[in-house]
Design an enzyme around this catalytic site. Structure first.
Site, PDB file in Angstrom:
ATOM      1  N   SER A  83       0.814  -1.211   0.000  1.00  0.00           N
ATOM      2  CA  SER A  83       0.000   0.000   0.000  1.00  0.00           C
ATOM      3  C   SER A  83       0.856   1.272   0.000  1.00  0.00           C
ATOM      4  O   SER A  83       0.453   2.285  -0.574  1.00  0.00           O
ATOM      5  CB  SER A  83      -0.945  -0.014   1.210  1.00  0.00           C
ATOM      6  OG  SER A  83      -0.211  -0.165   2.403  1.00  0.00           O
ATOM      7  N   ASP A 134      10.763   0.511  -1.700  1.00  0.00           N
ATOM      8  CA  ASP A 134       9.797  -0.473  -1.207  1.00  0.00           C
ATOM      9  C   ASP A 134       9.410  -0.152   0.239  1.00  0.00           C
ATOM     10  O   ASP A 134      10.132   0.569   0.946  1.00  0.00           O
ATOM     11  CB  ASP A 134      10.403  -1.887  -1.282  1.00  0.00           C
ATOM     12  CG  ASP A 134       9.345  -2.988  -1.222  1.00  0.00           C
ATOM     13  OD1 ASP A 134       8.143  -2.674  -1.095  1.00  0.00           O
ATOM     14  OD2 ASP A 134       9.725  -4.163  -1.298  1.00  0.00           O
ATOM     15  N   GLY A 135       8.307  -0.709   0.663  1.00  0.00           N
ATOM     16  CA  GLY A 135       7.833  -0.542   2.036  1.00  0.00           C
ATOM     17  C   GLY A 135       8.390  -1.624   2.947  1.00  0.00           C
ATOM     18  O   GLY A 135       9.276  -2.396   2.566  1.00  0.00           O
ATOM     19  N   ASP A 137       7.146  -4.097   6.698  1.00  0.00           N
ATOM     20  CA  ASP A 137       6.192  -4.369   7.775  1.00  0.00           C
ATOM     21  C   ASP A 137       6.774  -3.953   9.114  1.00  0.00           C
ATOM     22  O   ASP A 137       6.040  -3.529  10.011  1.00  0.00           O
ATOM     23  CB  ASP A 137       5.819  -5.854   7.770  1.00  0.00           C
ATOM     24  CG  ASP A 137       5.145  -6.233   6.459  1.00  0.00           C
ATOM     25  OD1 ASP A 137       4.109  -5.622   6.145  1.00  0.00           O
ATOM     26  OD2 ASP A 137       5.672  -7.092   5.740  1.00  0.00           O
ATOM     27  N   LYS A 147       9.530  -8.128   5.898  1.00  0.00           N
ATOM     28  CA  LYS A 147       8.733  -7.816   4.726  1.00  0.00           C
ATOM     29  C   LYS A 147       7.991  -9.077   4.275  1.00  0.00           C
ATOM     30  O   LYS A 147       8.361 -10.169   4.647  1.00  0.00           O
ATOM     31  CB  LYS A 147       9.636  -7.325   3.590  1.00  0.00           C
ATOM     32  CG  LYS A 147      10.264  -5.973   3.896  1.00  0.00           C
ATOM     33  CD  LYS A 147      11.152  -5.441   2.767  1.00  0.00           C
ATOM     34  CE  LYS A 147      10.548  -5.527   1.410  1.00  0.00           C
ATOM     35  NZ  LYS A 147       9.201  -4.901   1.313  1.00  0.00           N
ATOM     36  N   GLY A 148       6.947  -8.868   3.498  1.00  0.00           N
ATOM     37  CA  GLY A 148       6.219 -10.013   2.959  1.00  0.00           C
ATOM     38  C   GLY A 148       4.768 -10.070   3.386  1.00  0.00           C
ATOM     39  O   GLY A 148       4.062 -11.007   3.043  1.00  0.00           O
ATOM     40  N   GLU A 156      10.788  -9.322  -4.083  1.00  0.00           N
ATOM     41  CA  GLU A 156      11.324  -8.081  -3.498  1.00  0.00           C
ATOM     42  C   GLU A 156      12.807  -8.243  -3.166  1.00  0.00           C
ATOM     43  O   GLU A 156      13.618  -7.349  -3.417  1.00  0.00           O
ATOM     44  CB  GLU A 156      10.545  -7.725  -2.229  1.00  0.00           C
ATOM     45  CG  GLU A 156       9.120  -7.273  -2.525  1.00  0.00           C
ATOM     46  CD  GLU A 156       8.302  -6.978  -1.290  1.00  0.00           C
ATOM     47  OE1 GLU A 156       7.282  -6.295  -1.418  1.00  0.00           O
ATOM     48  OE2 GLU A 156       8.671  -7.427  -0.195  1.00  0.00           O
ATOM     49  N   LYS A 174       5.988   1.596  11.712  1.00  0.00           N
ATOM     50  CA  LYS A 174       6.802   0.443  11.302  1.00  0.00           C
ATOM     51  C   LYS A 174       8.161   0.393  12.005  1.00  0.00           C
ATOM     52  O   LYS A 174       8.852  -0.624  11.948  1.00  0.00           O
ATOM     53  CB  LYS A 174       7.029   0.472   9.784  1.00  0.00           C
ATOM     54  CG  LYS A 174       5.763   0.600   8.941  1.00  0.00           C
ATOM     55  CD  LYS A 174       4.917  -0.637   9.008  1.00  0.00           C
ATOM     56  CE  LYS A 174       3.683  -0.623   8.124  1.00  0.00           C
ATOM     57  NZ  LYS A 174       3.909  -0.602   6.699  1.00  0.00           N
TER      58      LYS A 174
END
Ligand SMILES: O=C[C@H](O)[C@H](O)[C@H](O)COP(=O)(O)O
Length: 276
Positions: A83, A134-135, A137, A147-148, A156, A174
């Site tokens: 997102s 990239d973002g 988590d 991430k994931g 990624e 985060k």
């Protein structure tokens, strides 16, 4: 409530906290461009109701926009998934004529990039990327990430590995002292899922198969995902190296070998830049 004071960049500040005040959802796109004042990025707009709260969505939009300054004109940019990255892709539309294209980390991002007219290259067609955006988590104070959450971890990590710089974009929720509150995603070959679950149990983790509508999620690579809770990952490099060599693990969603070089962290007072 007293009227908020104008900030140096034309924004408005919460009297008590000095924080930038934002409009409600949807006002951070057109007509509300981020500006810079006193080293912090702000959104020069104010909620009509005088509400100082900033939504997570607005913070994502703020860092998505801020990431544009890392995109090299004329180059090919690595694009993540999720997102927050969707906000970056929206912002990238404004400079689509200045980039040659992108290498994407998921089918979902590829579709979004193509929809705004950005050519998408296969990772094998490009030797090295200047930047991957990239973002995450979770991200710790050393730039290591989990991430994931969006199931795209393997691709990624591949795109991150061929990029000179990893720019992580995330809202402030985060940032954590130690990774592990967010369950660690692990992409696995389905026939190995039960054994890998037992291996995590032996280290104190509870692995659960990720389901959607009662059936296992299938990744872009045709594999399954485990989400592992109950772990505190104080040594991300060692953890990633260990789990990645278990037979049947495609990728563990700890990014320590491919950690962030920079994190643009969205906060109500602007974008904090963390260099690692
Ligand atoms: O697989 C998905 C990715 O690792 C995302 O970058 C991560 O889950 C963060 O996603 P979001 O920006 O939606 O919080």
């Amino acid at each position: 409530m007293p009227a908020p004071a104008a900030s140096p960049a034309g924004g408005r500040w919460c009297p008590a906290s000095g924080r930038a005040r934002l409009r409600g959802p949807g006002r951070t796109g057109r007509g509300a461009r981020a500006g810079r004042a006193g080293g912090a990025w702000i959104i020069p707009s104010v909620n009509q109701a005088g509400d100082c709260r900033v939504t997570q969505d607005e913070l994502k939009a703020l860092v998505g926009q801020a990431a544009l300054r890392y995109v090299e004109p004329g180059g090919i940019v690595g694009v993540g998934t999720g997102s927050t990255v969707n906000k970056f892709i929206e912002a990238l539309a404004a400079m689509k004529d200045q980039v040659r294209g992108a290498v994407s980390s998921s089918v979902a991002s590829t579709e979004r990039l193509k929809a705004i007219g950005i050519p998408v290259f296969d990772a094998n067609e490009v030797e090295e990327l200047a930047v991957y955006i990239d973002g995450a988590d979770e991200i710790d104070g050393g730039g290591h990430m989990i991430k994931g959450g969006g199931a795209a971890l393997t691709r990624e990590k591949i795109v991150a590995a061929q990029s000179r710089r990893f720019v992580c974009i995330a809202d402030e929720s985060k940032l954590v002292p130690v990774l592990g509150n967010f369950p660690v995603p692990v992409e696995v070959i389905p026939m190995a899922a039960a054994r890998i679950t037992r291996q995590f149990a032996a280290m104190g983790g509870q692995a659960r198969l990720r389901l959607k509508d009662g059936v296992p999620i299938v990744t872009d690579n045709g594999q399954h995902l485990l989400d592992v809770s109950g772990l505190k990952i104080a040594q991300p490099l060692a953890f990633e190296s260990e789990v990645n060599q278990w037979p049947g693990v495609v990728t563990v969603g700890v990014f320590a070998h491919q950690k962030a070089s920079v994190c643009l962290l969205g906060t109500p007072s602007g974008v904090r830049t963390l260099d690692f």
